[in-house]
Motif scaffolding. Structure first.
Motif, short mmCIF file in Angstrom:
data_model
loop_
_atom_site.label_atom_id
_atom_site.label_comp_id
_atom_site.label_asym_id
_atom_site.label_seq_id
_atom_site.Cartn_x
_atom_site.Cartn_y
_atom_site.Cartn_z
N ARG A 155 -0.67 5.53 5.99
CA ARG A 155 0.69 5.10 5.60
C ARG A 155 1.69 6.01 6.29
O ARG A 155 1.73 7.21 6.04
CB ARG A 155 0.85 5.17 4.09
N GLN A 173 4.90 1.93 6.38
CA GLN A 173 4.05 0.81 6.78
C GLN A 173 2.59 1.26 6.79
O GLN A 173 2.28 2.38 7.19
CB GLN A 173 4.46 0.31 8.17
N GLU A 174 1.72 0.36 6.37
CA GLU A 174 0.28 0.61 6.40
C GLU A 174 -0.27 0.19 7.76
O GLU A 174 -0.07 -0.94 8.20
CB GLU A 174 -0.43 -0.18 5.28
#
Length: 608
Positions: free
Chosen positions: A508, A516-517
């Motif tokens: 992450r 955002q992953e």
């Protein structure tokens, strides 16, 4: 055909040699065979590195055979040409090629200057232009001048004698950075989270070398040098300073062979001092005492080094505290921060581990007796908590018994990145070193510790090569990038365990649009894709005279795009765009940018 036959014959000789050695060592010819540290059976020992003469002498005497001594004897013998007792005493061997050496010089040697030793970096003459930008100046210097060129102040062997390990590394390091900082690669940043602790590039590099030594020790190749290396150090430094890029000189790797010489090459490439190298080797060997049947690559490396290396082995307290801080930070990052699996009931132990790490660091301010007592007690408690955390089940093992001392994968791949950087020439980072294939083969031994798979290796290697291409501008490196990207297996080509392994690797990170992953492939390939899109989106400007470079950049962009589109959880805007449409976008964007520049120039001229 003759060359193929000779290679096949050599391979057959080596195979027969291994079979005979295995027969002698397994039979009753020798009373007892003592395995080298880290090896459990003969399967863990590379028999190609064992001296046959040493083994036969032990068999004749009927005594004890220590394989570590046989390995040492093998590598000591490779320093000299093979000699036989038979024949004329007038025969001799030359260490150089007389045809390439030419006639001896007729002029007298120049007098030794009385001035102070000059720096290794050559100085520019005052007649050279200074209006060029710094990066262009450094680039022309690295390409036009050889380190063997004669300067106003020459470096003598007497000057080299006064250098210690850190000094000569610093001198070579200064030359290295003059070559490295050519282009700005600030935009090329991996999509990985930053470390919670103060871990820097030097910390990662030194820990990566410790892991490499542990991996080498698992195969019985970890031997502590017993000879004085002062003369070897001087000759090695002089050889590196005098090496020309165009000359075909005999390097140390042509005289030495095997794991020992390769580890020495890695030590120099990774800028590790001899003192740290010996200290780490002894620490790892001491850590294996009493651990019968346990491989060296399954131990918790930072913890064992903390327990086996004392303050007295360092030249000063500051160096020791810095080294201890690095080991503690690695334990915290590897066992607590960013774990691949949840702690569950071990969450309380993770908090206790943090407290113990803080207490060990706190003991530095105590008087010596109290400090050592608290440190010893904390290390004992630390072992009881750290080992269960390191050995807990993780992502689905691919290689059997693995010590997950750092199962937050971003630390592992950062360490592996430092190992991969050693493939570049220490004096010319735009070129790969001659031992690149041997180095890559050696790095496979670290996969077990770091959880590296084939897909992870090729992806990391492609990233390291690409970033080096951006820094140096060396076009040939970009071709290597294309080769590595083609080797990355597609999703259907990966095994079920590797697919499960890669699926668990998420990070992450903070992006432009918030957190955002990212999957593993996205973390490494998105920066490459972004850079290539930026270059090709204005190729009229960036590749006005570099058509071949542009073709290679397009190939990289398409290969990376295909790999990214394969990610099932990818939600990119380009997911519905075909390759043809993507190329058309590059053309349209570049024409638009070129038209805008012409328009702006026209308006500027009109105003003036």
């Amino acid at each position: 055909m003759e060359e193929e036959n000779s290679i096949e014959l050599l391979q057959r000789f080596r195979r027969d040699r291994r079979i005979l050695l295995n027969f002698i060592l397994s039979g009753s010819l020798i009373k007892k065979v003592v395995m080298p540290p880290g090896a459990v059976s003969l399967e863990d020992v590379d028999l190609d590195q064992v001296s046959v003469d040493f083994v036969l002498n032990c068999a004749r005497k009927g005594g004890l055979l220590e394989l570590s001594e046989a390995i040492r004897d093998y590598h000591d013998s490779t320093l000299f040409p093979h000699m036989s007792n038979a024949g004329s005493t007038d025969e001799f061997f030359l260490a150089t090629n007389p045809e390439q050496s030419g006639l001896p010089p007729r002029r007298l040697p120049p007098p030794v200057p009385i001035s102070t030793p000059s720096p290794i970096l050559p100085t520019l003459s005052t007649s050279e232009s200074i209006d060029t930008e710094p990066f262009e100046e450094l680039s022309s210097l690295s390409k036009s001048q050889s380190l063997s060129s004669t300067q106003q102040q020459e470096l003598t062997v007497d000057d080299i004698e006064e250098f210690d390990d850190d000094d000569d590394l610093d001198e070579v390091d200064s030359r290295r950075y003059s070559r490295r900082v050519l282009n700005d690669a600030a935009d090329l940043v991996l999509g990985l989270p930053s470390f919670a602790t103060a871990i820097g590039d030097d910390d990662l590099r030194e820990t990566a070398y410790e892991i490499l030594l542990a991996a080498a020790g698992a195969s019985g190749g970890l031997i502590v040098p017993s000879k004085d290396k002062k003369k070897e150090k001087k000759s090695r430094l002089m050889r590196k300073l005098g090496r020309s890029k165009s000359e075909n000189v005999m390097t140390q790797s042509q005289h030495l062979s095997g794991l020992v010489s390769l580890l020495e090459t890695m030590r120099v490439q990774m800028e590790i001092s001899e003192a740290m190298d010996v200290r780490t080797r002894l620490g790892l060997l001491n850590a294996m005492v009493g651990k019968v049947g346990k491989r060296m690559d399954t131990i918790l490396i930072p913890l064992e080094l903390l327990c086996c290396i004392s303050r007295t082995e360092f030249s000063d307290k500051k160096s020791y505290f810095k080294w201890q801080k690095r080991q503690l930070n690695m334990l915290e990052e590897g066992l607590i921060n960013h774990p691949a699996v949840g702690f569950g009931e071990s969450g309380r132990k993770a908090n206790e581990l943090r407290v113990l790490l803080a207490k060990i660091e706190e003991s530095e301010s105590f008087p010596p007796p109290a400090a050592e007592m608290q440190r010893t007690e904390c290390l004992k408690s630390l072992r009881e908590i750290a080992l269960p955390l390191a050995e807990r089940p993780a992502r689905g093992d691919l290689t059997g018994e693995v010590c997950h001392w750092a199962d937050g994968y971003h630390l592992n791949v950062k360490l592996y990145e430092k190992l991969l950087l050693s493939v570049f020439d220490v004096l010319d980072e735009g070129k790969l070193t001659e031992e690149v294939e041997e180095i890559l083969e050696l790095l496979k031994s670290t996969w077990r510790i770091l959880g590296i798979t084939e897909t992870i290796h090729y992806t990391c290697y492609a990233w390291v090569l690409f970033r080096q291409f951006v820094i140096t501008g060396e076009q040939r490196i970009l071709q290597y990038v294309i080769e590595q990207l083609k080797k990355i297996p597609l999703k259907e080509q990966r095994g079920p365990q590797e697919r499960m392994h890669l699926k668990s690797l998420h990070s992450r990170v903070e992006m432009e649009k918030g957190f955002q992953e990212l999957t593993f492939l996205q973390s490494f390939l998105l920066p490459i894709s972004k850079w290539a899109d930026k270059q090709l989106g204005d190729y009229h400007l960036n590749y006005a005279e570099g058509l071949v470079m542009m073709e290679n950049t397009v190939a990289v962009a398409m290969l990376v795009r295909r790999l990214l589109l394969e990610e099932s959880e990818t939600a990119m805007e380009s997911a519905t765009i075909s390759d043809k449409e993507q190329i058309e976008f590059y053309v349209t964007s570049s024409i638009k940018n070129a038209f805008t520049r012409v328009k702006n120039c026209y308006l500027l001229e009109k105003e003036t």
